[in-house]
Write an enzyme that holds these catalytic residues in place. Sequence first.
Site, PDB file in Angstrom:
ATOM      1  N   SER A  47       0.873  -1.179   0.000  1.00  0.00           N
ATOM      2  CA  SER A  47       0.000   0.000   0.000  1.00  0.00           C
ATOM      3  C   SER A  47       0.905   1.223   0.000  1.00  0.00           C
ATOM      4  O   SER A  47       2.090   1.125   0.358  1.00  0.00           O
ATOM      5  CB  SER A  47      -0.850  -0.010   1.277  1.00  0.00           C
ATOM      6  OG  SER A  47      -1.479   1.239   1.473  1.00  0.00           O
ATOM      7  N   TYR A  98      -2.389  -0.738  10.614  1.00  0.00           N
ATOM      8  CA  TYR A  98      -2.338  -0.938   9.156  1.00  0.00           C
ATOM      9  C   TYR A  98      -1.007  -0.439   8.593  1.00  0.00           C
ATOM     10  O   TYR A  98      -0.344  -1.125   7.814  1.00  0.00           O
ATOM     11  CB  TYR A  98      -3.515  -0.197   8.519  1.00  0.00           C
ATOM     12  CG  TYR A  98      -3.709  -0.452   7.044  1.00  0.00           C
ATOM     13  CD1 TYR A  98      -4.414  -1.572   6.601  1.00  0.00           C
ATOM     14  CD2 TYR A  98      -3.205   0.420   6.078  1.00  0.00           C
ATOM     15  CE1 TYR A  98      -4.614  -1.804   5.242  1.00  0.00           C
ATOM     16  CE2 TYR A  98      -3.387   0.196   4.725  1.00  0.00           C
ATOM     17  CZ  TYR A  98      -4.096  -0.912   4.313  1.00  0.00           C
ATOM     18  OH  TYR A  98      -4.289  -1.145   2.961  1.00  0.00           O
TER      19      TYR A  98
HETATM   20  P1  NAD Z   1     -11.796  -6.013   0.498  1.00  0.00           P
HETATM   21  O1  NAD Z   1     -12.334  -5.821   1.871  1.00  0.00           O
HETATM   22  O2  NAD Z   1     -12.600  -5.637  -0.687  1.00  0.00           O
HETATM   23  O3  NAD Z   1     -11.352  -7.529   0.296  1.00  0.00           O
HETATM   24  C1  NAD Z   1     -10.622  -8.199   1.260  1.00  0.00           C
HETATM   25  C2  NAD Z   1     -10.622  -9.668   0.936  1.00  0.00           C
HETATM   26  O4  NAD Z   1      -9.925 -10.341   1.983  1.00  0.00           O
HETATM   27  C3  NAD Z   1     -12.013 -10.280   0.879  1.00  0.00           C
HETATM   28  O5  NAD Z   1     -12.034 -11.324  -0.063  1.00  0.00           O
HETATM   29  C4  NAD Z   1     -12.199 -10.831   2.296  1.00  0.00           C
HETATM   30  O6  NAD Z   1     -13.120 -11.902   2.359  1.00  0.00           O
HETATM   31  C5  NAD Z   1     -10.786 -11.300   2.556  1.00  0.00           C
HETATM   32  N1  NAD Z   1     -10.482 -11.440   3.962  1.00  0.00           N
HETATM   33  C6  NAD Z   1     -10.653 -10.549   4.966  1.00  0.00           C
HETATM   34  N2  NAD Z   1     -10.267 -11.081   6.133  1.00  0.00           N
HETATM   35  C7  NAD Z   1      -9.839 -12.331   5.859  1.00  0.00           C
HETATM   36  C8  NAD Z   1      -9.317 -13.384   6.645  1.00  0.00           C
HETATM   37  N3  NAD Z   1      -9.165 -13.268   7.966  1.00  0.00           N
HETATM   38  N4  NAD Z   1      -8.990 -14.532   6.024  1.00  0.00           N
HETATM   39  C9  NAD Z   1      -9.172 -14.688   4.690  1.00  0.00           C
HETATM   40  N5  NAD Z   1      -9.640 -13.729   3.901  1.00  0.00           N
HETATM   41  C10 NAD Z   1      -9.971 -12.562   4.470  1.00  0.00           C
HETATM   42  O7  NAD Z   1     -10.396  -5.248   0.518  1.00  0.00           O
HETATM   43  P2  NAD Z   1      -9.469  -4.697  -0.655  1.00  0.00           P
HETATM   44  O8  NAD Z   1      -9.585  -3.218  -0.650  1.00  0.00           O
HETATM   45  O9  NAD Z   1      -9.678  -5.436  -1.922  1.00  0.00           O
HETATM   46  O10 NAD Z   1      -8.044  -5.041  -0.044  1.00  0.00           O
HETATM   47  C11 NAD Z   1      -7.235  -6.081  -0.512  1.00  0.00           C
HETATM   48  C12 NAD Z   1      -5.787  -5.761  -0.176  1.00  0.00           C
HETATM   49  O11 NAD Z   1      -5.395  -4.569  -0.823  1.00  0.00           O
HETATM   50  C13 NAD Z   1      -5.533  -5.562   1.310  1.00  0.00           C
HETATM   51  O12 NAD Z   1      -4.275  -6.128   1.655  1.00  0.00           O
HETATM   52  C14 NAD Z   1      -5.476  -4.052   1.433  1.00  0.00           C
HETATM   53  O13 NAD Z   1      -4.701  -3.649   2.528  1.00  0.00           O
HETATM   54  C15 NAD Z   1      -4.817  -3.696   0.133  1.00  0.00           C
HETATM   55  N6  NAD Z   1      -4.990  -2.308  -0.283  1.00  0.00           N
HETATM   56  C16 NAD Z   1      -6.245  -1.809  -0.521  1.00  0.00           C
HETATM   57  C17 NAD Z   1      -6.360  -0.495  -0.925  1.00  0.00           C
HETATM   58  C18 NAD Z   1      -7.688   0.129  -1.234  1.00  0.00           C
HETATM   59  O14 NAD Z   1      -7.728   1.341  -1.443  1.00  0.00           O
HETATM   60  N7  NAD Z   1      -8.754  -0.632  -1.313  1.00  0.00           N
HETATM   61  C19 NAD Z   1      -5.211   0.301  -1.082  1.00  0.00           C
HETATM   62  C20 NAD Z   1      -3.973  -0.251  -0.820  1.00  0.00           C
HETATM   63  C21 NAD Z   1      -3.877  -1.562  -0.425  1.00  0.00           C
END
Ligand code: NAD
Length: 260
Positions: free
Chosen positions: A142, A155
């Site tokens: 991130s 985080y």
């Molecule tokens: P999201 O909430 O849409 O999806 C998260 C996924 O992880 C889902 O499939 C959920 O079921 C799964 N999950 C959550 N807890 C879990 C657990 N304990 N065991 C197994 N699966 C689990 O989130 P996202 O925004 O798609 O985030 C995905 C990754 O991208 C994360 O690592 C997040 O930190 C990173 N990220 C997101 C953003 C953003 O702006 N959305 C930016 C930078 C990084």
Amino acid sequence: MLKGKVALVTGSTSGIGLGIARALAAQGAGLVLNGFGDREEIDALRNEIAGAHGIKVTYSPADMQKPAEIASMIETAMRDHGRVDIVVNNAGIQHTAPVHEFPVERWDAVIAINLTAPFLVTRAVLPQMVARKWGRIINIGSTHGFVASVQKSAYVASKHGILGFTKAVALETARTGVTCNAICPGWVLTPLVQKQIDDLAARERLSPEAARERLLGEKQPSLAFTTPEQVGAMAVFLCSDAASNMHGACVPMDGAWLAQ
Ligand code: NAD
């Protein structure tokens, strides 16, 4: 390009992980999906992706907070597919609170899912990748792996940690045919971020559109969200031969967030 390879994407029932899983499947890779959600919807998703690309798609409900479930996810993947060539450590959670009020249990959960799970998955899959002299480990970092924001201590710590872990694994695997890199998105419009937009709208009494613009305006000069499809395309690139000498790179996709 990835026919015959097998990819395991954690947290791929939603958001960025699903975007990455779809992009790898479109290149012909077999898939192990993981994450939470309605079982019928996940089965429908599994069938849809398998049918569209003529690949085998399996699903593991393993909780990334539980080491025993992570171990059995890898065992099942090896049994079902015979190999794991690509791992995308994507599952992640957020919790916001000032550090002096941050619940210890939430700190532990963020570190377990965002940082310890990638270690446990990598540790379990690496030997068979090294034995075949080809593998790709992609960690989803991130912008918060480089800089901080208020109320996100766990985080930010987990994402700084995952970038350090990426570099350490890259060094250890530099001559093995396995690469380890990180993709570092800025804001991507997923359920994880929608929750923060909803909280902002409620707190500041803003419309959903105004809250979205405020969120982007504070950090992301392009004023555009990065999309799960774009992150998926970057993951495909990291799996390509063109990226075979990229080791330990932490690639921002952040609308100039880090350029400021
Ligand atoms: P999201 O909430 O849409 O999806 C998260 C996924 O992880 C889902 O499939 C959920 O079921 C799964 N999950 C959550 N807890 C879990 C657990 N304990 N065991 C197994 N699966 C689990 O989130 P996202 O925004 O798609 O985030 C995905 C990754 O991208 C994360 O690592 C997040 O930190 C990173 N990220 C997101 C953003 C953003 O702006 N959305 C930016 C930078 C990084």
